[in-house]
Design an enzyme around this catalytic site. Structure first.
Site, short mmCIF file in Angstrom:
data_model
loop_
_atom_site.label_atom_id
_atom_site.label_comp_id
_atom_site.label_asym_id
_atom_site.label_seq_id
_atom_site.Cartn_x
_atom_site.Cartn_y
_atom_site.Cartn_z
N TYR A 122 0.60 -1.14 0.10
CA TYR A 122 0.16 -0.28 0.04
C TYR A 122 0.94 1.18 0.09
CZ TYR A 122 -4.16 2.72 0.29
OH TYR A 122 -5.25 3.66 0.83
N ARG A 130 -7.21 11.68 -6.58
CA ARG A 130 -5.85 12.12 -5.89
C ARG A 130 -6.00 10.99 -5.15
NH1 ARG A 130 -7.14 13.18 -0.22
NH2 ARG A 130 -6.52 11.20 -0.40
N LYS A 187 -6.11 -1.08 -0.76
CA LYS A 187 -6.83 -1.18 0.30
C LYS A 187 -7.14 -2.61 0.96
CE LYS A 187 -8.05 1.93 3.34
NZ LYS A 187 -7.87 3.06 3.30
N GLU A 222 -12.38 5.79 -1.39
CA GLU A 222 -10.54 6.28 -1.52
C GLU A 222 -10.39 7.39 -2.14
OE1 GLU A 222 -9.76 4.63 0.86
OE2 GLU A 222 -7.29 4.90 -0.33
N ASP A 223 -9.67 7.50 -1.95
CA ASP A 223 -9.02 9.02 -2.68
C ASP A 223 -10.13 9.85 -3.99
OD1 ASP A 223 -7.07 8.68 -1.44
OD2 ASP A 223 -5.76 7.37 -2.76
N ASP A 282 -12.53 6.53 3.99
CA ASP A 282 -11.33 6.33 4.81
C ASP A 282 -10.38 7.71 5.06
OD1 ASP A 282 -9.74 4.69 6.54
OD2 ASP A 282 -8.53 5.13 5.23
N ASP A 283 -10.58 8.62 4.00
CA ASP A 283 -9.59 9.50 3.30
C ASP A 283 -10.01 10.81 4.79
OD1 ASP A 283 -8.18 8.81 1.94
OD2 ASP A 283 -9.95 9.45 0.45
N ASN A 334 0.85 13.79 3.85
CA ASN A 334 1.73 12.27 3.16
C ASN A 334 2.11 13.59 1.93
OD1 ASN A 334 1.78 10.37 5.04
ND2 ASN A 334 -0.51 9.80 4.06
P1 NAI Z 1 -6.26 19.05 0.46
O1 NAI Z 1 -5.34 19.49 -0.73
O2 NAI Z 1 -7.54 19.32 0.26
O3 NAI Z 1 -6.02 20.21 1.66
C1 NAI Z 1 -4.90 21.10 2.03
C2 NAI Z 1 -5.16 22.11 2.95
O4 NAI Z 1 -4.03 23.05 3.52
C3 NAI Z 1 -6.35 23.30 2.16
O5 NAI Z 1 -6.61 23.64 3.06
C4 NAI Z 1 -5.33 24.33 1.78
O6 NAI Z 1 -5.40 25.55 1.96
C5 NAI Z 1 -4.29 23.97 3.40
N1 NAI Z 1 -2.74 24.46 2.91
C6 NAI Z 1 -2.17 24.60 1.80
N2 NAI Z 1 -1.35 25.48 2.48
C7 NAI Z 1 -1.04 26.09 3.79
C8 NAI Z 1 0.05 26.81 4.29
N3 NAI Z 1 0.14 26.85 4.17
N4 NAI Z 1 -0.83 26.91 6.20
C9 NAI Z 1 -1.65 26.52 6.64
N5 NAI Z 1 -2.82 25.50 5.62
C10 NAI Z 1 -2.44 25.30 4.23
O7 NAI Z 1 -5.23 17.74 1.14
P2 NAI Z 1 -6.51 17.22 1.64
O8 NAI Z 1 -6.71 15.66 1.23
O9 NAI Z 1 -6.96 17.12 2.77
O10 NAI Z 1 -5.11 16.32 2.34
C11 NAI Z 1 -4.06 16.51 3.32
C12 NAI Z 1 -3.04 15.60 3.40
O11 NAI Z 1 -3.33 14.99 4.00
C13 NAI Z 1 -2.53 15.80 2.21
O12 NAI Z 1 -0.66 14.94 2.33
C14 NAI Z 1 -2.16 13.14 2.47
O13 NAI Z 1 -1.58 12.81 2.38
C15 NAI Z 1 -2.83 13.88 3.96
N6 NAI Z 1 -3.49 12.80 4.42
C16 NAI Z 1 -3.27 12.06 5.53
C17 NAI Z 1 -3.96 10.72 6.02
C18 NAI Z 1 -3.00 9.90 7.17
O14 NAI Z 1 -3.43 8.82 7.26
N7 NAI Z 1 -2.40 10.29 8.02
C19 NAI Z 1 -4.44 10.11 5.79
C20 NAI Z 1 -5.51 11.07 4.08
C21 NAI Z 1 -4.76 12.15 3.93
#
Ligand code: NAI
Length: 712
Positions: free
Chosen positions: A226, A278, A296, A367-368, A390-391, A544
């Site tokens: 994964y 995504r 997954k 998913e995604d 899940d996200d 990530n």
């Molecule tokens: P997204 O692109 O939809 O959201 C990103 C957010 O960050 C937006 O609101 C944007 O305005 C904000 N942002 C950008 N620059 C910024 C800054 N300088 N200061 C504060 N905020 C800022 O992305 P999504 O889908 O919400 O995912 C975000 C991250 O979470 C990804 O890297 C993803 O890999 C991670 N994630 C982690 C998981 C885990 O298991 N830990 C599972 C799912 C997602």
């Protein structure tokens, strides 16, 4: 007639030649109105046409009540004294009244056996019927193949003697051999994608062995099967494509999806679906998203104990806006731009209805999907379908589990209450908002706070800084932000758009969370400030892959002198504080802790929807599994290698929550009502339901066993 039938089906014992296995079975050939049975081709009897269904079933039941399959007594020097051969009463003739009624509706006993074998192969026996023929065909069927793992008697009865090398190897030995190959690849620094391909090839040959290996080494292999490796595979999925798995539904399939689901054989308990828009932060990968659904579900099998025959990976190909894919002559998805608006939602809706129509009890996991659709899809279906994203929800629950774990590490009466924490969340996308929404629910519940009061514990920032009531939000994309924004009044001290450092300082926050995808966002100043205002600051850079993480473990440990309670989305090494040399544990908030157990619990409970409370219950279950020693060492999650048991514990809590909500089926409620305080019975019930990747004795009903491919 009844007496004759009873006589004909009396159990008996026979001896066969040395070293062989005596398998006797019976088949029926029947028209819709009459049944006839044969006992090892020697006896037959008919049921009267005028017997009603229930009486037919009763006669059959009585007659076959003593039916059993006896193992040949193996001589002590038998070459293959495998315990596999001990089959007791395994083909399960219909016994209970419910089964008898169900059976009487079926055309033949063979159908019954086939259905039962699919259900019961989990713990007993595999009965091959239908399209699988004796001989080499079995060897080329990944579900039934055991390679050198066919024991001697099986080789005889399945017609594969001489088709596999002479020596027998148990599944343990086979798994050890493949594992050695993986270790060699790791030690020679082979690219992860090579390890991924090695495992896919194994899955294509022998699924049981693949899941055995994955289960035994889940900690090391989950990142190969994964994220992050599967991301690399998805980038080039058209080129890696070898064997069809799962189902694709495209925009051209609108109007046909219901009928298409019948192209998939067998029962489905869980569907993982993506539109590839995504994929793991890699952007729009179109039909290549199929790789993520498959990966997954492999984790659902290995981590949760889902039966691999009952999972369905799906990719909705609604086009792609990825130019390099559209320009790639080998891209296997539709060569068109992504659907949007009403056309897009029509595809989603027809897909959802088709799945529910064909498999009414199946769980659907999104998913995604890109943020702008993810929330809307979830909102549209979460109250009517057994589904979750899940996200959004899985990530949120695992972060909540991490927070509960961190509270245990903090200890002390006051500090360990979630309502006493002040959270700063960087990122207002689907991950970030999912996390704060769930934390908000937990804060509310723990402190008896009103919704409004609980909002006060949260500060949310996006790329424009602090979000307050003065922010102009975009709808529907930012609908989830609205209540938090309204409650955070802009002040002179903290105006709309305030910087992260200012927010951290002035809010006196205790927990700093990142889902922003911005590497380095938690600067040294910010981390130091967290260390100054908290004895044990909670720091969770969750983005990530590793290259997007808001800070590394080293940076957090250096700035807080190893005092931080740290958890990330991608793996990091433990790190030491610069002054004291104190070791800071680098925890990883892996969604794997939540989704398999949540899915398993939801299905076993018979729930019709997945509630937020079930997710909160899952998070609590995980934190409650921490041992005193782990807490002392700063661990906020239990060991991932225990994932099977973790998933079972999570499932238990989810089932209990379903029961509290009146969503659980009666049989489960009865177990709960008669259970002790440790949920011993319920835990056993869940453990029994988990698929175990083992070689089970494989047999044919007699008529099938005589046929080879040439006979058909
Ligand atoms: P997204 O692109 O939809 O959201 C990103 C957010 O960050 C937006 O609101 C944007 O305005 C904000 N942002 C950008 N620059 C910024 C800054 N300088 N200061 C504060 N905020 C800022 O992305 P999504 O889908 O919400 O995912 C975000 C991250 O979470 C990804 O890297 C993803 O890999 C991670 N994630 C982690 C998981 C885990 O298991 N830990 C599972 C799912 C997602």
């Amino acid at each position: 007639m009844r007496a004759a039938l009873r006589r004909a089906l009396l159990p008996r014992r026979r001896r066969h030649e040395r070293d062989d296995f005596f398998f006797s079975s019976f088949v029926s050939s029947s028209s819709s109105s009459s049944f006839s049975f044969r006992w090892y081709s020697s006896s037959s009897a008919n049921i009267d046409d005028d017997d009603d269904d229930a009486s037919k079933a009763q006669i059959i039941s009585e007659a076959i009540d003593g039916f059993s399959i006896f193992p040949q007594e193996l001589p002590s020097n038998a070459r293959d004294p495998s315990k596999d051969d001990f089959i007791n009463d395994a083909t399960s003739p219909p016994r209970t009244r419910e089964q008898q009624m169900e059976y009487s509706k079926h055309e033949s006993l063979r159908d019954w056996l086939a259905r039962q074998s699919r259900k019961r192969s989990v713990d007993e026996i595999v009965v091959l019927t239908g399209n699988i023929h004796r001989g080499s065909e079995i060897l080329h069927h990944a579900v039934y193949n055991k390679g050198t793992g066919f024991n001697h008697s099986e080789r005889e009865r399945l017609g594969v003697r001489g088709l596999v090398p002479p020596r027998y190897f148990s599944i343990e030995q086979q798994a050890e051999k493949i594992w050695q190959q993986q270790v060699t690849m790791r030690e020679s620094n082979a690219p992860k994608i090579a390890r991924w391909r090695h495992l896919q090839a194994l899955k294509d040959r022998n699924e049981t062995l693949f899941y055995r290996l994955l289960q035994e080494h889940v900690e090391e292999l989950a990142p190969v099967i994964y994220t992050p490796t599967v991301g690399e595979a998805c980038l080039n999925y058209s080129r890696f494509f070898r064997r069809a798995r799962g189902m694709f539904f495209t925009k051209d399939d609108v109007g046909h999806m219901h009928s298409m689901t019948y192209n998939w054989r067998g029962d489905v308990k869980i569907v993982v679906v993506t539109d590839g828009s995504r994929v793991l932060g890699l952007g729009d990968l179109g039909a290549h998203g199929m790789g993520i659904s498959i990966g997954k579900l492999d984790l659902y099998v290995a981590g949760g104990g889902f039966d691999p025959q009952e999972v369905l990976p799906v990719c909705l190909d609604v086009g792609t806006n990825n130019k390099s894919l559209l320009d790639d002559r080998w891209y296997f998805g539709l060569n068109s731009e992504r659907l949007e608006g009403g056309d897009y939602y029509r595809v989603i809706d027809e897909f959802m209805r088709a799945i529910r129509h064909r498999w009414p009890n199946a769980l659907i996991q999104f998913e995604d999907f890109q943020t702008k659709h993810a929330l809307e899809i979830l909102t549209n279906y979460r109250n009517d379908y057994l589904c979750f994203n899940d996200d959004i929800q899985g990530t949120a629950a695992v972060v909540l589990a991490g927070v509960y774990g961190a509270l245990k590490v903090l200890g002390g009466k006051d500090r360990s209450e979630i309502r006493k924490q002040k959270f700063v969340m960087c990122g207002a996308g689907s991950a970030g908002m999912g996390i704060v929404s769930m934390l908000h629910k937990a804060v509310m519940k723990s402190g008896g706070l009103s919704e409004e009061e609980a909002y006060d514990n949260f500060y949310i920032l996006d790329n424009n800084g602090l979000i307050t009531n003065e922010r102009k939000l975009e709808f529907p994309r930012e609908a989830a932000v609205e209540p938090f924004a309204k409650a955070r009044k802009a002040t002179k001290e903290l105006p709309d758009g305030a910087s992260l450092l200012d927010v951290v300082k002035k809010s006196k926050c205790t927990a700093l969370l990142g889902a922003s995808t911005v590497n380095g966002l938690f600067t040294e100043d910010v981390l130091r400030q967290m260390g100054e205002q908290n004895e044990r600051p909670i720091i969770f850079p969750l983005s990530n892959p590793t290259s997007n993480a808001e800070c590394t473990s080293e940076e957090a440990a250096r700035a807080t002198d190893g005092r931080a309670i740290f958890s990330s989305g991608s793996p990091f090494e433990d790190a030491k504080g610069a002054v004291s040399g104190r070791l800071m544990r680098a925890n990883q908030g892996n969604n794997l802790y939540i989704f398999p157990g949540l899915g398993l619990g939801a299905l076993l409970s018979g729930a019709k929807t997945i509630s937020e409370e079930m997710l909160v219950a899952s998070a609590k279950a995980i934190a409650d599994m921490l041992t005193e020693d782990q807490i002392r060492r700063g661990c906020i999650f239990p060991l991932i290698k225990e994932i099977r048991n973790i998933s079972a514990r999570v499932a238990v809590r989810v089932i209990k929550q379903a029961a509290e909500e009146g969503q659980a089926k009666k049989s489960v409620v009865r177990i709960i009502e008669s259970d002790d305080e440790h949920d011993t019975k319920l835990y056993k019930y869940v453990k029994r339901a988990q698929y175990v990747p083992e070689y089970r004795p494989t047999v044919f009903p007699v008529e099938e066993s005589r046929k080879t491919v040439d006979d058909y």
